[in-house]
Design an enzyme around this catalytic site. Structure first.
Site, PDB file in Angstrom:
ATOM      1  N   SER A   1       4.739 -11.588   5.844  1.00  0.00           N
ATOM      2  CA  SER A   1       3.471 -11.200   6.318  1.00  0.00           C
ATOM      3  C   SER A   1       2.550 -12.130   6.954  1.00  0.00           C
ATOM      4  O   SER A   1       2.806 -13.155   7.227  1.00  0.00           O
ATOM      5  CB  SER A   1       2.831 -10.617   4.986  1.00  0.00           C
ATOM      6  OG  SER A   1       2.384 -11.459   4.285  1.00  0.00           O
TER       7      SER A   1
ATOM      8  N   SER B   1       0.729  -1.097  -0.129  1.00  0.00           N
ATOM      9  CA  SER B   1      -0.067  -0.068   0.077  1.00  0.00           C
ATOM     10  C   SER B   1       0.693   1.381  -0.083  1.00  0.00           C
ATOM     11  O   SER B   1       0.233   2.485  -0.149  1.00  0.00           O
ATOM     12  CB  SER B   1      -0.893   0.081   1.266  1.00  0.00           C
ATOM     13  OG  SER B   1      -2.114  -1.004   1.099  1.00  0.00           O
TER      14      SER B   1
ATOM     15  N   ALA C   1      -9.653 -14.129   3.428  1.00  0.00           N
ATOM     16  CA  ALA C   1      -9.997 -14.674   4.744  1.00  0.00           C
ATOM     17  C   ALA C   1      -9.260 -15.904   5.173  1.00  0.00           C
ATOM     18  O   ALA C   1      -8.980 -16.150   6.212  1.00  0.00           O
ATOM     19  CB  ALA C   1     -11.753 -15.053   4.651  1.00  0.00           C
TER      20      ALA C   1
ATOM     21  N   GLY D   1       2.933  -0.875   4.214  1.00  0.00           N
ATOM     22  CA  GLY D   1       2.313  -1.788   2.955  1.00  0.00           C
ATOM     23  C   GLY D   1       2.416  -3.181   3.741  1.00  0.00           C
ATOM     24  O   GLY D   1       3.266  -3.313   4.486  1.00  0.00           O
TER      25      GLY D   1
ATOM     26  N   ASN E   1      -9.048  -1.098   0.076  1.00  0.00           N
ATOM     27  CA  ASN E   1      -8.237  -1.161  -0.953  1.00  0.00           C
ATOM     28  C   ASN E   1      -9.226  -0.668  -2.418  1.00  0.00           C
ATOM     29  O   ASN E   1      -8.467   0.092  -3.254  1.00  0.00           O
ATOM     30  CB  ASN E   1      -7.997  -2.511  -1.168  1.00  0.00           C
ATOM     31  CG  ASN E   1      -6.579  -2.757  -0.528  1.00  0.00           C
ATOM     32  OD1 ASN E   1      -5.515  -1.959  -0.553  1.00  0.00           O
ATOM     33  ND2 ASN E   1      -6.911  -3.655   0.578  1.00  0.00           N
TER      34      ASN E   1
ATOM     35  N   THR F   1      -5.695 -17.286   4.392  1.00  0.00           N
ATOM     36  CA  THR F   1      -4.622 -16.521   3.867  1.00  0.00           C
ATOM     37  C   THR F   1      -3.974 -17.565   2.774  1.00  0.00           C
ATOM     38  O   THR F   1      -3.892 -16.711   1.896  1.00  0.00           O
ATOM     39  CB  THR F   1      -3.608 -16.357   4.876  1.00  0.00           C
ATOM     40  OG1 THR F   1      -4.258 -15.560   6.202  1.00  0.00           O
ATOM     41  CG2 THR F   1      -2.430 -15.640   4.520  1.00  0.00           C
TER      42      THR F   1
HETATM   43  C1  LIG Z   1      -2.689  -2.584   5.728  1.00  0.00           C
HETATM   44  C2  LIG Z   1      -1.943  -2.091   4.416  1.00  0.00           C
HETATM   45  N1  LIG Z   1      -2.640  -2.529   3.149  1.00  0.00           N
HETATM   46  C3  LIG Z   1      -2.034  -2.811   2.089  1.00  0.00           C
HETATM   47  O1  LIG Z   1      -0.793  -2.716   1.804  1.00  0.00           O
HETATM   48  C4  LIG Z   1      -2.931  -3.635   1.245  1.00  0.00           C
HETATM   49  C5  LIG Z   1      -2.142  -3.462  -0.406  1.00  0.00           C
HETATM   50  N2  LIG Z   1      -2.725  -5.176   1.511  1.00  0.00           N
HETATM   51  C6  LIG Z   1      -3.843  -5.506   1.965  1.00  0.00           C
HETATM   52  O2  LIG Z   1      -5.084  -5.013   2.092  1.00  0.00           O
HETATM   53  C7  LIG Z   1      -3.662  -6.835   2.863  1.00  0.00           C
HETATM   54  C8  LIG Z   1      -4.133  -8.047   1.980  1.00  0.00           C
HETATM   55  C9  LIG Z   1      -4.117  -9.282   2.702  1.00  0.00           C
HETATM   56  C10 LIG Z   1      -2.744  -9.374   3.037  1.00  0.00           C
HETATM   57  C11 LIG Z   1      -2.484 -10.837   3.762  1.00  0.00           C
HETATM   58  N3  LIG Z   1      -3.194 -10.990   5.029  1.00  0.00           N
HETATM   59  C12 LIG Z   1      -4.170 -12.102   4.781  1.00  0.00           C
HETATM   60  O3  LIG Z   1      -4.286 -12.819   3.972  1.00  0.00           O
HETATM   61  C13 LIG Z   1      -4.953 -12.129   6.179  1.00  0.00           C
HETATM   62  N4  LIG Z   1      -5.886 -13.302   6.295  1.00  0.00           N
HETATM   63  C14 LIG Z   1      -0.965 -10.966   4.411  1.00  0.00           C
HETATM   64  O4  LIG Z   1      -0.677 -10.437   5.576  1.00  0.00           O
HETATM   65  O5  LIG Z   1      -0.025 -11.142   3.484  1.00  0.00           O
HETATM   66  C15 LIG Z   1      -1.453  -0.727   4.667  1.00  0.00           C
HETATM   67  O6  LIG Z   1      -2.441   0.218   4.108  1.00  0.00           O
HETATM   68  O7  LIG Z   1      -0.637  -0.309   5.509  1.00  0.00           O
END
Ligand SMILES: C[C@@H](NC(=O)[C@@H](C)NC(=O)CCCC[C@H](NC(=O)C[NH3+])C(=O)[O-])C(=O)O
Length: 351
Positions: free
Chosen positions: A328, A62, A121, A302, A161, A123
């Site tokens: 992550s 992000s 949901a 991110g 997002n 991962t």
């Molecule tokens: C929060 C972060 N947002 C981002 O960077 C965006 C691009 N990423 C997400 O929304 C996380 C998607 C899931 C990741 C996965 N998690 C899962 O699958 C959980 N079930 C993982 O952690 O890799 C921000 O703005 O700082």
């Protein structure tokens, strides 16, 4: 390298805490009045044992949102987009609600749900199901529209997002260019960001890079190498690749007023609370953290499978830190990595 005025002992402690919490590797790059300092712990590749390398590229998740926000705000400054115009005036038919404005997208106050919650949901199955898929932006927005809104347009901050997928669509509609070209022409080339690219839907990270490792939901299950993926599920919300040096250059240039006229930059820094802590805020595609020593830092975080990133700078752009870890789905590692901000900007030793 010349010792920066950062507290390297405290940063090293934050990095070691990040590894203890399950990251194969982690690193920081701090640039301050006394120069630049990089610190690394652990490995960038678990198979070869290659050490974490401050020059290596990685997926910034992000933090992409700040690049997208800068491009859109340049279009606003050029009079091509109006912040308070309905999104549907640029993208007719894409949303069933004319009350949602461009500003609502940039401040996560549209009320549009985040389709990634359902998508990930579970991962690892969720990741494996999309890692090689290519989505259209419309497909992603339509997934969101099938879920209930989280607030009225202009209501409370609700991170999603979906908002920045729509930001990418507005940029492409107004410029008639792919977002990749706009990032290149408006940010990457002018700032000479040689490690930064938007290569969606290609899955490889070109050049020397960090491999990312995703923690499954099941305790004790083996890490999943998640380095290669299209990131088509995120696009203008999270598909960019960069390096710590480039992120420091970008965030510092932004806050020094190199990318936006001061009126537009001030609009970008106009924040609302992002949570109940009283120390975390969100502006237009930019986070503000108020640290314990009274310093406010501006930037973005991110999270993309296998990669955590923090990229923040002071209001004058003179002190800047990028921190990343190659894991992550591991909140404790993300929190530990975040401790490098208090370490670098306040000299505060993490526990
Ligand atoms: C929060 C972060 N947002 C981002 O960077 C965006 C691009 N990423 C997400 O929304 C996380 C998607 C899931 C990741 C996965 N998690 C899962 O699958 C959980 N079930 C993982 O952690 O890799 C921000 O703005 O700082």
């Amino acid at each position: 390298p010349p010792l920066a005025d950062a507290n390297s002992k405290a940063i090293t402690q934050a990095l070691r805490n990040t590894l203890k919490a399950g990251a194969p590797g982690a690193m920081t790059r701090y640039t301050g009045p006394n120069g630049t300092q990089t610190l690394t712990e652990g490995v960038r590749d678990r198979k070869t044992g290659a050490p974490m390398d401050p020059r290596a590229r990685f997926r910034i998740g992000s933090v992409t949102k700040t690049f997208s926000s800068v491009v859109l705000l340049q279009l606003v400054a050029e009079g091509k987009v109006k912040l308070d115009a309905p999104v549907t005036s640029y993208l007719p038919g894409v949303l069933p609600d004319d009350r949602i404005t461009v500003r609502h997208l940039l401040t996560h106050r549209s009320g549009l749900s985040d389709y990634t919650n359902a998508m990930f949901a579970k991962t690892v199955p969720g990741f494996e199901a999309v890692r090689n898929r290519v989505f259209t932006n419309k497909e992603l927005v339509d997934r969101s529209l099938r879920e209930p809104r989280t607030t009225e347009p202009g209501g409370a901050y609700r991170y999603s997002n979906t908002n920045f997928v729509l930001v990418g669509m507005v940029i492409e509609k107004v410029t008639k260019n792919p977002v990749a070209k706009e990032y290149e022409q408006r940010v990457i080339k002018p700032l000479k960001l040689k490690d930064t690219s938007y290569v969606h839907p290609a899955t490889a990270i070109k050049g020397q890079h960090v491999r990312g490792y995703l923690h499954p939901d099941e305790d004790g299950a083996p890490l999943v190498d998640s380095t290669e993926q299209t990131v088509s599920w995120a696009q203008a919300a999270g598909a960019m690749i960069s390096s710590e040096a480039d992120l420091n250059t970008f965030m510092s240039a932004l806050l020094r007023g190199k990318l936006l006229p001061s009126k537009t930059l001030n609009a970008m820094l106009t924040v609302v609370p992002a949570d109940a802590s009283g120390t975390r805020f969100y502006g237009l595609g930019l986070r503000r953290y108020d640290l314990s020593c009274g310093t406010s830092v501006y930037g973005h975080t991110g999270t993309v499978q296998g990669f955590y990133t923090y990229a923040f700078t002071t209001r004058d752009g003179k002190r800047t830190l990028s921190a990343m870890a190659n894991t992550s789905n591991r909140g404790s590692a993300n929190t530990a990595l975040g401790g490098s901000l208090e370490a670098a900007f306040c000299g505060k030793q993490p526990a």
